[in-house]
Design a protein around this motif. Sequence first.
Motif, mmCIF file in Angstrom:
data_model
loop_
_atom_site.group_PDB
_atom_site.id
_atom_site.type_symbol
_atom_site.label_atom_id
_atom_site.label_comp_id
_atom_site.label_asym_id
_atom_site.label_seq_id
_atom_site.Cartn_x
_atom_site.Cartn_y
_atom_site.Cartn_z
ATOM 1 N N ASP A 215 108.197 42.720 37.592
ATOM 2 C CA ASP A 215 108.317 41.966 36.341
ATOM 3 C C ASP A 215 108.443 42.882 35.133
ATOM 4 N N ALA A 216 107.633 43.949 35.141
ATOM 5 C CA ALA A 216 107.673 44.869 33.995
ATOM 6 C C ALA A 216 109.070 45.460 33.841
ATOM 7 N N ILE A 217 109.641 45.886 34.964
ATOM 8 C CA ILE A 217 110.955 46.533 34.880
ATOM 9 C C ILE A 217 112.039 45.505 34.542
ATOM 10 N N ILE A 218 111.973 44.349 35.197
ATOM 11 C CA ILE A 218 112.988 43.320 34.945
ATOM 12 C C ILE A 218 112.916 42.840 33.497
ATOM 13 N N SER A 219 111.708 42.730 32.978
ATOM 14 C CA SER A 219 111.642 42.229 31.613
ATOM 15 C C SER A 219 112.183 43.278 30.641
ATOM 16 N N ASP A 220 111.945 44.556 30.905
ATOM 17 C CA ASP A 220 112.595 45.594 30.091
ATOM 18 C C ASP A 220 114.114 45.427 30.132
ATOM 19 N N ILE A 225 115.797 47.043 27.088
ATOM 20 C CA ILE A 225 115.126 48.340 27.039
ATOM 21 C C ILE A 225 115.522 49.090 28.294
ATOM 22 N N LYS A 226 116.198 50.217 28.130
ATOM 23 C CA LYS A 226 116.677 50.946 29.299
ATOM 24 C C LYS A 226 115.857 52.220 29.455
ATOM 25 N N ASP A 227 115.202 52.338 30.587
ATOM 26 C CA ASP A 227 114.239 53.418 30.743
ATOM 27 C C ASP A 227 114.339 54.018 32.143
ATOM 28 N N THR A 228 113.520 55.049 32.373
ATOM 29 C CA THR A 228 113.391 55.600 33.719
ATOM 30 C C THR A 228 111.978 55.299 34.195
ATOM 31 N N TYR A 229 111.866 54.813 35.421
ATOM 32 C CA TYR A 229 110.572 54.408 35.959
ATOM 33 C C TYR A 229 110.282 55.208 37.216
ATOM 34 N N LEU A 230 109.008 55.533 37.400
ATOM 35 C CA LEU A 230 108.610 56.184 38.642
ATOM 36 C C LEU A 230 107.565 55.305 39.318
ATOM 37 N N ILE A 231 107.872 54.884 40.552
ATOM 38 C CA ILE A 231 106.884 54.140 41.322
ATOM 39 C C ILE A 231 106.315 55.074 42.382
ATOM 40 N N ARG A 232 105.046 55.445 42.224
ATOM 41 C CA ARG A 232 104.395 56.184 43.296
ATOM 42 C C ARG A 232 103.669 55.151 44.140
ATOM 43 N N GLY A 233 104.132 54.966 45.351
ATOM 44 C CA GLY A 233 103.508 53.957 46.199
ATOM 45 C C GLY A 233 103.423 54.480 47.603
ATOM 46 N N VAL A 234 102.246 54.385 48.207
ATOM 47 C CA VAL A 234 102.069 54.918 49.554
ATOM 48 C C VAL A 234 103.119 54.306 50.484
ATOM 49 N N THR A 235 103.396 54.989 51.590
ATOM 50 C CA THR A 235 104.381 54.470 52.536
ATOM 51 C C THR A 235 103.956 53.081 52.991
ATOM 52 N N GLY A 236 104.867 52.153 52.929
ATOM 53 C CA GLY A 236 104.549 50.799 53.353
ATOM 54 C C GLY A 236 103.974 49.926 52.257
ATOM 55 N N SER A 237 103.918 50.449 51.020
ATOM 56 C CA SER A 237 103.333 49.644 49.946
ATOM 57 C C SER A 237 104.304 48.591 49.433
ATOM 58 N N GLY A 238 105.529 48.624 49.917
ATOM 59 C CA GLY A 238 106.467 47.573 49.539
ATOM 60 C C GLY A 238 107.395 47.944 48.406
ATOM 61 N N LYS A 239 107.684 49.232 48.259
ATOM 62 C CA LYS A 239 108.588 49.663 47.194
ATOM 63 C C LYS A 239 109.983 49.090 47.393
ATOM 64 N N LYS A 378 103.824 62.898 31.240
ATOM 65 C CA LYS A 378 104.112 63.215 29.831
ATOM 66 C C LYS A 378 104.677 62.025 29.072
ATOM 67 N N GLY A 379 104.962 60.952 29.805
ATOM 68 C CA GLY A 379 105.469 59.762 29.143
ATOM 69 C C GLY A 379 106.991 59.670 29.105
ATOM 70 N N GLU A 380 107.674 60.635 29.714
ATOM 71 C CA GLU A 380 109.132 60.553 29.746
ATOM 72 C C GLU A 380 109.607 59.427 30.653
ATOM 73 N N TYR A 381 108.861 59.181 31.736
ATOM 74 C CA TYR A 381 109.156 58.049 32.610
ATOM 75 C C TYR A 381 107.966 57.105 32.555
ATOM 76 N N LYS A 382 108.235 55.831 32.824
ATOM 77 C CA LYS A 382 107.106 54.899 32.957
ATOM 78 C C LYS A 382 106.584 54.960 34.386
ATOM 79 N N LEU A 383 105.280 55.103 34.511
ATOM 80 C CA LEU A 383 104.672 55.309 35.824
ATOM 81 C C LEU A 383 103.983 54.049 36.353
ATOM 82 N N PHE A 384 104.251 53.740 37.619
ATOM 83 C CA PHE A 384 103.533 52.654 38.308
ATOM 84 C C PHE A 384 102.983 53.211 39.614
ATOM 85 N N GLU A 385 101.807 52.745 40.013
ATOM 86 C CA GLU A 385 101.237 53.273 41.254
ATOM 87 C C GLU A 385 100.758 52.152 42.174
#
Length: 743
Positions: A215-220, A225-239, A378-385
Amino acid sequence: MNKYADIIVNISHEALDRTFQYRVPDELINEVETGSYVNIPFGKGDKIIGGYVLELSDTPNYDPSKIKSIISINADSSLVESKLIKLAYFLKKNYGSTMINALKTVLPIKKKVKEKQIKTVVLKADETLANELLMEYERKHQTARYRLLKELIEEKNIDYSLVVNKLNISASTLSYMESNGVVEITSERVYRNSTKGVISHEKKTLNDEQRKIADAIISDINNDIKDTYLIRGVTGSGKTEIYMEIIDSVINRGQSAIVLIPEIALTYQTVMRFQKRYGDRVSTLHSKLSSGEKYDQFIRAKNGEIDVMIGPRSALFTPFSNVGVIIIDEEHEGSYKSENMPKYHAREVAIELAKLHHASVVLGSATPSIEAYYRAKKGEYKLFELDKRAVSDSMAKTKIIDLREELKAGNKSMFSRELKEKIEDRLIKKQQVMLFLNRRGYAGFVSCRTCGHVVKCPHCDVSLSLHGRSKMVCHYCGYETKTYDKCPECGSPYIGGMKAGTEQVEENIKKLFPFANVLRMDADTTKSKDSYENILSSFANKEADILIGTQMIVKGHDFPNVTLVGILAADMSLHVNDYRASERTFQLITQAAGRAGRGGLLGEVIIQTYSPDNYSIISSANQDYNSFYAEEIEYRDLMGYPPVGHMLAILMESANERLVDITSRNLAGCVKNDIIDKANVREVRVIGPTEATIARINDIYRRVLYIKSSDYEKLREIKDLIESIELDKGLRISFDFDPMNGY
Ligand code: ADP
Ligand code: ZN
Ligand code: ZN
């Protein structure tokens, strides 16, 4: 002022080597840029045609009075090609390459190729008959016929190669069923590699954690709002499910998506998931496609026939007219860095491409590169975990085994006692096992136990690897020779292979467990086109109990019945001369461990090592990215290594050793005494030149010079200045910023 433009008129031509210089009239000077599509007078009759601006300069190449002027900017200047040319220019500027090389990297080049026939297996029997036959096949235990018919009842028509390779249906079964009128095999001329007929819109409802991120990314995206996002998610977390949700919304906006996956993980599993969701609106690229096949896929994209392109880094250059999102899965993978000039990184190019399209970039990984995580922090990408698996929320249980203790206890085998017991246990329970060793062949090198002599390749500065019992192979140039029975130096008969490779693991496992079915996957067993898929699908179909392999097996595959993963030599990637060694070790172990227990059964991971105290091994055993990152970034900072500091590696290569020696020393001197001043950098260090780690490959001598600075832009300037030096023709020079691999 950029008064002159080099213009190319035909970019679909293979040669790409002819540009024409034109004058930029004053009134257009602020508008014409690299990539612009302009109208120009061409040839004797000054016919007006379109051309793309490749480069701008303020000096004419020949008599200015003979240079014609650009007439106007073509209204169609937002063409796909314009964007790709801009991207090529970015590659040239940032990574050091000729414009022609950069263009060849980004533009789909048409080569003459034969049209290809695509065969499809179609269900001919009507529904009632099909269901009757299905019961009959089942009753008679005609499993192959049953398997095919069952799929066909669901899908109606299936690609012939899928039927043969994935469903393992033999040609004789097919012809039997065809002659009985159950199925029909049709041929048509279609675009190569198109993926028809496997649609069944399968969509999972996202859980709360996934929903939040999507939702966060889709709403951007919807709020422009065009950004770079990093999703750190363990294997199998559903990325992957999150990616698809984002892609859906992008498609709904009438835009397209590019999905990068590392070549190795390009398995039928990932691709099938996308195909199930997007049917023939998704297309796949991979390195084993011919250039004609690749071209066809690009043309489909250009014609708007597909919405999603999935593939390795070159999928970035898909000529979509309106890209909405670029996804990079397993962002940390080394294969995202090009090994050839221009040595670009897909992440950086994706971000640049996203700018041109006003699109978003989503990076995902269980073990993000230190680089990406640093930028996110550093805030250059938006981070999700995401720290929990989407389905079974228990992570595998890991255990570190100290191989020194095994040796003390008299166990000289490559399997610790505990691992051996656990393999046995899984075989009894009919669960599956994966064994990971990052060295292919039978043994890493061949040496003499009497005098210590190591057998080397005559063309490269590396030792030969033992393959089987009787062949030695150079992994760098492919040189092969028979093994020796006596040491060529001292004549001792005690010459043999050291450091086991996957082949030897296979041999030992077969000795220990003669009844187990074993598969091996490494560069030697995957040379042919469908071999990856065949091995993986047969393991997924439980046709084997144990899968042995190199890093190819640790990435992205989902085998629910695997409950034990053995990492045979966890420190193997640790003691190499490369600042990323710990990062790579952490990633490999974490990814390998992530293979266990993905189907609801509890998974176990045995990590065998000689360095049980090393932080990358401990934190990967604990699946603790953050503590690894904290320790690693401190080290990088201390040493001025990327991503905190920056590094430009300059590789010089020549068949003439004297030439490469002298030139590299001269260049180092020139950088120190002249170029650094010109570029006006203070904080800079020049290291070398030295012999590269492998000082000779295929009779080409290699020297490397490193320049370190905290200022990336300055390193780029230094590269430009070095590029302007004329070098001997017998010498090849290449640049690599923040190299992924040591030289
Ligand atoms: P990742 O890409 O992070 O490794 P995947 O997207 O492959 O994770 O998901 C792992 C497994 O969990 C897959 O089999 C997937 O189908 C399943 N899965 C993911 N999200 C959900 C969900 N919301 N509901 C049900 N199953 C899910
Ligand atoms: Zn010897
Ligand atoms: Zn060699």
